[in-house]
Scaffold this active site. Structure first.
Site, PDB file in Angstrom:
ATOM      1  N   GLY A 178       0.841  -1.197   0.000  1.00  0.00           N
ATOM      2  CA  GLY A 178       0.000   0.000   0.000  1.00  0.00           C
ATOM      3  C   GLY A 178       0.870   1.239   0.000  1.00  0.00           C
ATOM      4  O   GLY A 178       1.878   1.319   0.705  1.00  0.00           O
TER       5      GLY A 178
ATOM      6  N   GLY B 291      -0.650   4.474   0.091  1.00  0.00           N
ATOM      7  CA  GLY B 291      -1.464   5.617   0.484  1.00  0.00           C
ATOM      8  C   GLY B 291      -0.693   6.428   1.514  1.00  0.00           C
ATOM      9  O   GLY B 291       0.522   6.279   1.654  1.00  0.00           O
TER      10      GLY B 291
ATOM     11  N   ALA C 238      -0.557   6.139   4.654  1.00  0.00           N
ATOM     12  CA  ALA C 238       0.111   5.293   5.633  1.00  0.00           C
ATOM     13  C   ALA C 238       1.308   4.589   5.000  1.00  0.00           C
ATOM     14  O   ALA C 238       2.422   4.628   5.526  1.00  0.00           O
ATOM     15  CB  ALA C 238      -0.882   4.282   6.200  1.00  0.00           C
TER      16      ALA C 238
ATOM     17  N   HIS D  77     -21.200   8.525   5.691  1.00  0.00           N
ATOM     18  CA  HIS D  77     -20.980   9.975   5.636  1.00  0.00           C
ATOM     19  C   HIS D  77     -22.247  10.688   5.190  1.00  0.00           C
ATOM     20  O   HIS D  77     -22.856  10.306   4.205  1.00  0.00           O
ATOM     21  CB  HIS D  77     -19.843  10.271   4.655  1.00  0.00           C
ATOM     22  CG  HIS D  77     -19.282  11.637   4.799  1.00  0.00           C
ATOM     23  ND1 HIS D  77     -19.990  12.754   4.454  1.00  0.00           N
ATOM     24  CD2 HIS D  77     -18.088  12.076   5.259  1.00  0.00           C
ATOM     25  CE1 HIS D  77     -19.248  13.826   4.690  1.00  0.00           C
ATOM     26  NE2 HIS D  77     -18.082  13.433   5.178  1.00  0.00           N
TER      27      HIS D  77
ATOM     28  N   SER E  93     -17.586  17.367   0.440  1.00  0.00           N
ATOM     29  CA  SER E  93     -16.892  17.569   1.715  1.00  0.00           C
ATOM     30  C   SER E  93     -17.815  18.071   2.809  1.00  0.00           C
ATOM     31  O   SER E  93     -18.696  18.898   2.607  1.00  0.00           O
ATOM     32  CB  SER E  93     -15.761  18.570   1.549  1.00  0.00           C
ATOM     33  OG  SER E  93     -15.296  18.955   2.822  1.00  0.00           O
TER      34      SER E  93
ATOM     35  N   ARG F 256     -20.867  12.917  12.140  1.00  0.00           N
ATOM     36  CA  ARG F 256     -21.367  12.253  10.941  1.00  0.00           C
ATOM     37  C   ARG F 256     -22.449  11.221  11.218  1.00  0.00           C
ATOM     38  O   ARG F 256     -23.454  11.153  10.514  1.00  0.00           O
ATOM     39  CB  ARG F 256     -20.199  11.560  10.247  1.00  0.00           C
ATOM     40  CG  ARG F 256     -19.238  12.561   9.700  1.00  0.00           C
ATOM     41  CD  ARG F 256     -18.006  11.906   9.171  1.00  0.00           C
ATOM     42  NE  ARG F 256     -17.163  12.948   8.598  1.00  0.00           N
ATOM     43  CZ  ARG F 256     -15.976  12.736   8.068  1.00  0.00           C
ATOM     44  NH1 ARG F 256     -15.473  11.511   8.046  1.00  0.00           N
ATOM     45  NH2 ARG F 256     -15.288  13.723   7.552  1.00  0.00           N
TER      46      ARG F 256
ATOM     47  N   GLU G 162      -6.000   3.174   7.496  1.00  0.00           N
ATOM     48  CA  GLU G 162      -7.385   2.727   7.599  1.00  0.00           C
ATOM     49  C   GLU G 162      -7.473   1.211   7.723  1.00  0.00           C
ATOM     50  O   GLU G 162      -8.474   0.678   8.216  1.00  0.00           O
ATOM     51  CB  GLU G 162      -8.184   3.228   6.369  1.00  0.00           C
ATOM     52  CG  GLU G 162      -9.681   3.035   6.532  1.00  0.00           C
ATOM     53  CD  GLU G 162     -10.501   3.670   5.416  1.00  0.00           C
ATOM     54  OE1 GLU G 162      -9.963   4.555   4.708  1.00  0.00           O
ATOM     55  OE2 GLU G 162     -11.675   3.287   5.256  1.00  0.00           O
TER      56      GLU G 162
HETATM   57  C1  LIG Z   1     -13.810  10.595  -0.627  1.00  0.00           C
HETATM   58  C2  LIG Z   1     -13.064  10.528   0.678  1.00  0.00           C
HETATM   59  C3  LIG Z   1     -12.783  11.698   1.378  1.00  0.00           C
HETATM   60  C4  LIG Z   1     -12.077  11.668   2.567  1.00  0.00           C
HETATM   61  N1  LIG Z   1     -11.819  12.833   3.208  1.00  0.00           N
HETATM   62  C5  LIG Z   1     -11.081  12.800   4.357  1.00  0.00           C
HETATM   63  C6  LIG Z   1     -10.720  14.011   5.010  1.00  0.00           C
HETATM   64  O1  LIG Z   1     -11.075  15.103   4.588  1.00  0.00           O
HETATM   65  N2  LIG Z   1      -9.979  13.936   6.112  1.00  0.00           N
HETATM   66  C7  LIG Z   1      -9.559  12.750   6.620  1.00  0.00           C
HETATM   67  O2  LIG Z   1      -8.873  12.742   7.616  1.00  0.00           O
HETATM   68  N3  LIG Z   1      -9.878  11.584   6.006  1.00  0.00           N
HETATM   69  C8  LIG Z   1     -10.628  11.582   4.894  1.00  0.00           C
HETATM   70  N4  LIG Z   1     -10.950  10.403   4.268  1.00  0.00           N
HETATM   71  C9  LIG Z   1     -10.430   9.149   4.788  1.00  0.00           C
HETATM   72  C10 LIG Z   1      -8.980   8.963   4.392  1.00  0.00           C
HETATM   73  O3  LIG Z   1      -8.765   9.502   3.121  1.00  0.00           O
HETATM   74  C11 LIG Z   1      -8.550   7.521   4.315  1.00  0.00           C
HETATM   75  O4  LIG Z   1      -8.994   6.844   5.427  1.00  0.00           O
HETATM   76  C12 LIG Z   1      -7.049   7.405   4.285  1.00  0.00           C
HETATM   77  O5  LIG Z   1      -6.531   8.194   3.262  1.00  0.00           O
HETATM   78  C13 LIG Z   1      -6.605   5.991   4.091  1.00  0.00           C
HETATM   79  O6  LIG Z   1      -5.222   5.966   3.836  1.00  0.00           O
HETATM   80  P1  LIG Z   1      -4.450   4.601   3.769  1.00  0.00           P
HETATM   81  O7  LIG Z   1      -3.047   4.937   3.522  1.00  0.00           O
HETATM   82  O8  LIG Z   1      -4.756   3.822   4.965  1.00  0.00           O
HETATM   83  O9  LIG Z   1      -5.076   3.808   2.562  1.00  0.00           O
HETATM   84  P2  LIG Z   1      -5.249   4.156   1.004  1.00  0.00           P
HETATM   85  O10 LIG Z   1      -4.874   5.524   0.689  1.00  0.00           O
HETATM   86  O11 LIG Z   1      -6.590   3.669   0.625  1.00  0.00           O
HETATM   87  O12 LIG Z   1      -4.163   3.267   0.310  1.00  0.00           O
HETATM   88  C14 LIG Z   1      -4.304   1.909   0.130  1.00  0.00           C
HETATM   89  C15 LIG Z   1      -3.105   1.421  -0.612  1.00  0.00           C
HETATM   90  O13 LIG Z   1      -3.067   0.018  -0.539  1.00  0.00           O
HETATM   91  C16 LIG Z   1      -2.877  -0.519  -1.805  1.00  0.00           C
HETATM   92  N5  LIG Z   1      -3.524  -1.825  -1.794  1.00  0.00           N
HETATM   93  C17 LIG Z   1      -4.745  -2.149  -1.338  1.00  0.00           C
HETATM   94  N6  LIG Z   1      -4.946  -3.460  -1.449  1.00  0.00           N
HETATM   95  C18 LIG Z   1      -3.825  -3.970  -1.978  1.00  0.00           C
HETATM   96  C19 LIG Z   1      -3.415  -5.277  -2.331  1.00  0.00           C
HETATM   97  N7  LIG Z   1      -4.194  -6.316  -2.143  1.00  0.00           N
HETATM   98  N8  LIG Z   1      -2.196  -5.431  -2.872  1.00  0.00           N
HETATM   99  C20 LIG Z   1      -1.369  -4.371  -3.056  1.00  0.00           C
HETATM  100  N9  LIG Z   1      -1.707  -3.132  -2.726  1.00  0.00           N
HETATM  101  C21 LIG Z   1      -2.922  -2.943  -2.191  1.00  0.00           C
HETATM  102  C22 LIG Z   1      -3.459   0.459  -2.757  1.00  0.00           C
HETATM  103  O14 LIG Z   1      -2.846   0.326  -4.001  1.00  0.00           O
HETATM  104  C23 LIG Z   1      -3.096   1.764  -2.083  1.00  0.00           C
HETATM  105  O15 LIG Z   1      -1.804   2.134  -2.461  1.00  0.00           O
HETATM  106  C24 LIG Z   1     -11.656  10.433   3.079  1.00  0.00           C
HETATM  107  C25 LIG Z   1     -11.932   9.261   2.391  1.00  0.00           C
HETATM  108  C26 LIG Z   1     -12.643   9.297   1.205  1.00  0.00           C
HETATM  109  C27 LIG Z   1     -12.966   8.019   0.523  1.00  0.00           C
END
Ligand SMILES: Cc1cc2nc3c(=O)[nH]c(=O)nc-3n(C[C@H](O)[C@H](O)[C@H](O)COP(=O)(O)OP(=O)(O)OC[C@H]3O[C@@H](n4cnc5c(N)ncnc54)[C@H](O)[C@@H]3O)c2cc1C
Ligand code: HEM
Ligand code: SF4
Ligand code: FES
Lengths: 644, 226, 249
Positions: A40, A42, A44, A266, A284, A337, A432
């Site tokens: 991942g 993202g 994180a 949401h 938003s 929310r 997440e």
């Molecule tokens: C529309 C929207 C608006 C939001 N707005 C806000 C906000 O204003 N403020 C706030 O604090 N939070 C907000 N959130 C929540 C927040 O964006 C997310 O919870 C957070 O960004 C998650 O980050 P992450 O790094 O955990 O995962 P993600 O960014 O989802 O990254 C997941 C990563 O894992 C990889 N991956 C997944 N499965 C696999 C697999 N099987 N094999 C290889 N790679 C894989 C993907 O390629 C990706 O790179 C929002 C969420 C959404 C959907």
């Protein structure tokens, strides 16, 4: 079994500092002998991969998109919280901690949440140093806004694109390490399984999405930063590719899955317009700062609206029900929310919903425009209004927006201890994908904070403690466990390809989504959940009998990718229902109709449910075992949340 | 590679050459058109012939003319180099391409330039070559001998095809400059909210006025001297 | 709506590929373009034909994953991303031609899917500030005039979709590259490596096989995020001044 959170003992404010001191360190010269896999990219994952590489570890980073920059964090709009108190309005680490615990309806772990609030300030410094263009005041200093019901302005934002800017910052740090040769990138690569040796995570099995090649990668530790599983509902604000596969396969390899039923719905999304819909779009939450939520007072008026006999602007103020302002005079439109969503559902269930489907409420900017001028509103929300118009074809400056709640975030996830380690040693989970900090309801602008806290400032410390203990002896993929896991993955793919049934993958995904939304959505009860469990089991059987997956493994095959993800959702769905059934209290986003206050608010049962429910996978198609992590509140007093 | 060759062989560096040579050619054209206005005087070519002699003998002008030759050659060579790179960047084209919102000129600088090049060759052969090495009659003004280039010009523009050719070539030049003028400033990085509109405006005026002036000469001669 | 779709089909990178025509019916004007493609793919799947592969993820116009060259325009007739394009932009009975991005630096992977790894490599060449995690100054110790911050922001909104390359007759990546160079050149955080960044990123851009810029402005006209040509001018300035001033002989 009682789960040990490994939270350090001692005063709240000193826990993290003490813990860092007590953690073992890896000798700098040895760091390059350790390999770490980060799944991942993202917020994180990218932040963790970059930070670990900076420390000297050898990192491999995986994502399923064509570039790490496209992880779904990119879509976050509103902002990121930090207890900087730049606005001099009384914010502090403790207040952010307190708000987060309360917002999560007292179902999160104090020590983690406090640490989150503590490092939140460093995140902003880090991002600014990377060149993230946060909003600024004319004096050149950072601007803040209040967000998601907070009574202080602690949210840093970058127009309506905060997630994008933060992710591009983390991506740039990651890119820098790729250039330095410390990180090897594997885009368009999906993790299919975790490999464990003697109970420790020692690598992963992946599928190259272009060639279909199944490969194994060994490492001293594996970090799952794979995002949330909201797509179990089919329709959600998540990206199309968001999935539970990585977390779920880890779960089946021994990692407990905690609080799967905690889903955030949401309140401000664009309503569903038809069967063809593939995803829902978030508007938003910041819009609630200026928009007023209402529906007509009477069902008759609502019906006329739905038939198009009258226009929203024809309805006089005295015929409008600004129900949030009416019911929650002190928070008004800014209630959390879960509360806003449930109320929208209630008024629509009463028949007062406003679009053709009856599943929408108004978010009206008329008064804000009259007060501040159209230009002022455009400056604040221009891009959101444009997006709304693009999707719906309606002009929100002239007619109120229509909104409806949609699945947005999953508070549940892999259970992790204070070190972010899952129950499988060497297997970590960040962002997440884990269950850690938000309890039963996440406050706005907290997920970005958590993802970056985990990646930049927590795991780089805690992983060292583990790595120092296991030593740098190389791991390699020749161990029979790798071959076994690889074969398992290949067999599963072959099985999917060989069914050659009559129904498409999307058919099953949509059917599952319907069940989840209907029975495990905004309001749940024992009867519905029990029914849903049976339906999901049936659907799963049908899937494995009748799904149609075309093509071969050895090519880019998007149907196969989807099928393998939906297969996991079909299992996760049942666990969510089990969890929701088990938790017969209401808390945060989990609303059990059986447990509400006289005026319809979520009623917790702290006596019996002040725990995190962590589920252990036993065997295919058999019930999972529940483990409890008691949640001990030493610093805050548990009270009924009230936003009146 | 030294930093100079490295810079000048990068895509941006090559464009730098295009812009600098292009702008120099624009300067040259300005001088050229001003001088050639002598053709319009009804003095039997005296002013023009004196001007022509000055242009071929004055050392400063000589230097400028060498710069002009280098500019033309450089401009052409670099345009070929760039065009090759640009074509290689898209080996497989699109099935459908509706004209984008860009100008026809900007999309066809190479074609426009090639036609201008052909024109330049013909033009140089007709006059420049004649002036330097051709068999040209002499005239005498105030006791000084001058090559009578004027008569060569007048003779050449008795041919209606020659006149049409010139007018058409100038039209192509106009189109080339309608994009090229402002584009050169953008290439040099001179894009500014305050000044770019002025540059664009001057470019538009220039690309109309100068080619029209050039084209007016053969037309004028054709109609007045036959 | 009833439509005729002419779609580029190509099994893999080495396949020659060709257009295939598909009639499609029952499309609602409320659908997004990609939802229309979903409908087609469901139909193909039921018939047992390989679905049309295309890239997409967020479907919110922000991840930059979706592509598609629609009727001669990257991301279709509107200045937005393909995922935000709605069928109300088309008329009943229309023939829609759908092709992949075309550029040597974006090789086709399958059908409409291309490999944009070259963009990642351009960023890796220098599209960052060299700071490690931790040990950075307090955020408010770097004041930035709002106007500068806003302008840097405009450049930072690039989603890396590649429409600029697809639109450009030279398949040039100048708009993309210049957006990142500009963002960091304007901000105080980017000053330290300002020169080497411009040199390295431009060199990488050239190595990837993108074309040069003829300043036609097609990229700006098609960019879904409105990234402006001023970025390219700024990049040129940055590049010239870096070439002249930097110590890299
Ligand atoms: C529309 C929207 C608006 C939001 N707005 C806000 C906000 O204003 N403020 C706030 O604090 N939070 C907000 N959130 C929540 C927040 O964006 C997310 O919870 C957070 O960004 C998650 O980050 P992450 O790094 O955990 O995962 P993600 O960014 O989802 O990254 C997941 C990563 O894992 C990889 N991956 C997944 N499965 C696999 C697999 N099987 N094999 C290889 N790679 C894989 C993907 O390629 C990706 O790179 C929002 C969420 C959404 C959907
Ligand atoms: C007197 C004659 C000419 C003048 C004044 C002139 C001027 C210019 C100018 C100012 C530019 C813009 C440079 C930039 O964008 O930075 C240009 C571009 C160009 N010129 Fe010329 N030019 C002339 C002749 C030619 C000739 C003979 C050719 C021959 C082939 C040519 C080919 C081109 C091409 C291909 C470009 C576009 C390069 C690119 O941006 O890709 N020009 N010219
Ligand atoms: S500059 Fe515009 S068109 Fe090019 S990649 Fe960025 S967003 Fe896409
Ligand atoms: S799918 Fe993300 S921008 Fe279109």
């Amino acid at each position: 079994m009682i789960l040990d959170s490994k939270s350090p003992i001692g005063p709240l404010a000193e826990k993290w500092t003490k813990h860092k001191f007590n953690s073992k360190l890896v000798n700098p010269a040895n760091k390059r002998k350790y390999e770490v896999i980060v799944v991942g990219t993202g917020l994180a994952g990218a932040s963790a991969a970059a930070s670990l590489a900076e420390l000297g570890y050898k990192v491999k980073a995986f994502c399923f998109q064509d570039s790490p920059r496209r992880a779904h964090s990119i879509a976050a709009q509103g902002g990121i919280n930090a207890a900087k108190n730049y606005q001099n309005d009384g914010d502090s680490v403790y207040r952010l901690f307190y708000d987060t615990i309360k917002g999560g309806d007292y179902r999160s772990r104090e020590s983690n949440v406090y640490r989150l609030a503590e490092v939140s300030v460093n995140i902003i410094d880090q991002c600014v140093a990377q060149g993230v263009p946060f909003a600024r005041e004319y004096g050149g200093l950072l601007a803040n806004r209040s967000f998601g019901g907070a009574q202080v302005s602690r949210t840093f934002y970058a127009r309506g694109q905060t997630g994008q800017q933060l992710l591009l910052g983390a991506y740039s740090a990651l890119s820098r390490q790729v250039a330095n040769g410390k990180v090897k990138l594997y885009p368009r690569t999906e993790m299919m399984d975790v490999v464990t040796i003697d109970g420790h995570a020692r690598g992963i099995v992946t599928r190259n999405l272009i060639t279909g090649k199944i490969e194994t990668h060994a490492a001293h530790a594996v970090l799952l930063c794979t995002g949330g599983y909201g797509n179990v509902f089919f329709l959600s604000t998540n990206a199309m590719g968001s999935n539970v596969t990585a977390a779920w396969r880890a779960h089946k390899k021994g990692a407990y899955f905690a609080n799967p039923c905690y889903t955030q719905i949401h309140p401000t999304c664009i309503p569903v317009s038809g069967d063809h819909q593939s995803k829902l779009t978030l508007m938003s939450e910041s819009l609630r700062n200026d928009g007023r939520v209402w529906v007509p007072k009477t069902v008759e008026l609502a019906q006329k609206l739905r038939k198009g006999e009258i226009k929203p602007r024809d309805i006089k103020d005295e015929d409008r029900d600004y129900y949030l302002e009416r019911k929650y005079p002190s928070f008004g439109n800014l209630v959390p929310r879960d509360v806003a969503s449930r109320n929208a559902k209630d008024v629509c269930d009463e028949g007062r919903g406003v679009n053709e489907t009856g599943q929408a409420v108004f978010l009206d900017f008329r008064d804000a425009i009259n007060r501040d001028s159209e230009d002022a509103i455009r400056a604040r929300y221009g891009n959101l209004f444009d997006m709304y118009q693009q999707i719906t074809g309606e002009n929100p400056y002239q007619t109120p927006m229509k909104i409806y709640p949609a699945v947005h975030y999953t508070m549940g996830g892999l259970w992790v201890d204070y070190n972010l380690s899952t129950t499988v040693p060497g297997l970590y989970s960040l962002g997440e994908a884990n269950f850690s900090d938000h309890g039963a309801n996440r406050l706005g602008a907290s997920a970005l904070m958590q993802g970056l806290a985990d990646g930049y400032f927590v795991v780089p410390y805690t992983i060292g403690d583990y790595l120092a203990q296991i030593g740098p002896a190389p791991v390699d993929t020749n161990h029979p466990e790798f071959a076994k896991a690889e074969k398992g993955v290949k067999d599963a793919i072959q099985k999917l390809l060989s069914i050659n049934g009559t129904k498409t993958v999307d058919h099953f995904h949509k059917a599952l989504g319907h069940i989840m939304w209907e029975y495990c959505g905004m309001a749940r009860n024992a009867e519905g959940l029990t029914k849903a469990k049976g339906m999901i089991q049936e659907l799963r059987k049908e899937f494995w009998r009748d799904v149609k997956v075309l093509g071969a493994n050895e090519e880019l095959n998007q149907t196969l990718e989807k099928a393998s993800r939906v297969a996991d959702f079909l299992e996760l769905g049942e666990l969510m229902v089990d969890d929701a059934l088990n938790r017969s209290e209401s808390c945060g986003g989990h609303f059990r109709l059986e447990s509400q206050t006289p005026d319809g608010e979520a009623l917790r049962d702290d006596e019996n449910f002040a725990y995190a429910a962590a589920w252990e996978f036993m065997a295919e198609n058999s019930p999972e075992t529940l483990h409890k992590e008691p949640l001990v509140f030493e610093n805050v007093k548990l009270t009924q949340r009230s936003y009146k | 590679m030294s930093w100079v060759t490295k810079t000048l062989s990068s895509t941006i560096g090559r464009k730098l050459i295009m812009a600098l040579t292009g702008l120099f050619l624009i300067l040259f054209l300005t001088g050229h058109v001003a001088g050639n206005l002598q053709l319009l005087k009804s003095d039997g070519g005296e002013a023009f012939n004196i001007y022509a002699k000055f242009m071929t003998t004055n050392p400063a002008v000589k230097l400028l003319s060498y710069l002009t030759y280098i500019s033309i050659i450089g401009h052409v060579i670099f345009s070929i180099w760039l065009s090759k790179t640009n074509r290689a960047a898209r080996p497989v084209g699109y099935g459908v391409s509706t004209p984008p919102s860009t100008t026809i000129s900007s999309r066809n600088m190479g074609i426009l330039g090639t036609i201008i090049l052909i024109f330049i060759v013909v033009h140089m052969q007709s006059f420049w070559y004649q002036m330097h090495w051709g068999d040209i009659p002499f005239v005498t003004y105030d006791g000084v001998e001058y090559k009578d280039l004027y008569s060569i010009v007048v003779f050449a523009f008795q041919n209606v095809w020659m006149v049409i050719g010139y007018v058409v070539a100038m039209a192509f030049l106009a189109f080339h400059l309608s994009h090229g003028f402002a584009s050169a400033f953008q290439t040099l990085g001179l894009n500014h909210a305050k000044y770019s509109p002025a540059i664009a405006l001057i470019g538009k005026i220039y690309c109309i006025v100068v080619p029209i002036l050039f084209a007016s000469m053969p037309v004028y001669i054709y109609f007045t001297q036959s | 709506m009833k439509l005729t779709l002419k779609i580029w089909r190509q099994k893999n990178a080495s396949d020659k590929g060709a257009f295939v025509t598909y009639p499609i019916d029952g499309i609602s004007t409320d659908m997004s373009f990609l939802e229309m493609m979903d409908v087609l793919n469901e139909e193909l799947a039921i018939k047992g034909e390989d679905p049309v592969h295309f890239d997409h993820d967020c479907r919110e116009g922000i991840c930059g994953m979706c592509s598609l060259y629609i009727n001669g325009h990257p991301h279709g007739p509107q200045q937005t991303t393909t995922c935000q394009l709605h069928m109300r932009s088309f008329s009943d009975g229309e023939t829609i031609t759908i092709e992949p991005w075309r550029a040597a630096a974006f090789p086709v992977v399958k059908d409409l899917v291309v490999d944009r790894g070259s963009f990642d490599r351009i960023i890796q060449a220098g599209g960052y500030v060299n700071v490690n995690t931790g040990g950075v100054p307090d955020a408010n110790e770097i004041p930035i005039p709002k106007r500068v911050a806003d302008e840097a922001f405009d450049s930072a909104t690039c989603i890396g979709c590649g429409a600029c390359v697809a639109a450009c007759k030279n398949a040039s990546a100048m708009l993309f590259t210049s957006a990142k160079i500009s963002q960091l050149a304007m901000l105080p955080q980017g000053q330290v490596e300002r020169m080497s960044r411009a040199e390295k990123m431009v060199a990488q851009m050239d190595d990837e096989g993108f074309g040069a810029c003829t300043n036609t402005g097609a990229c700006e006209a098609e960019c879904p995020k409105g990234i402006s040509l001023t970025n390219i001018a700024r990049m040129n300035r940055e590049y010239f001044s870096a070439s002249v001033k930097s110590e890299n002989v």
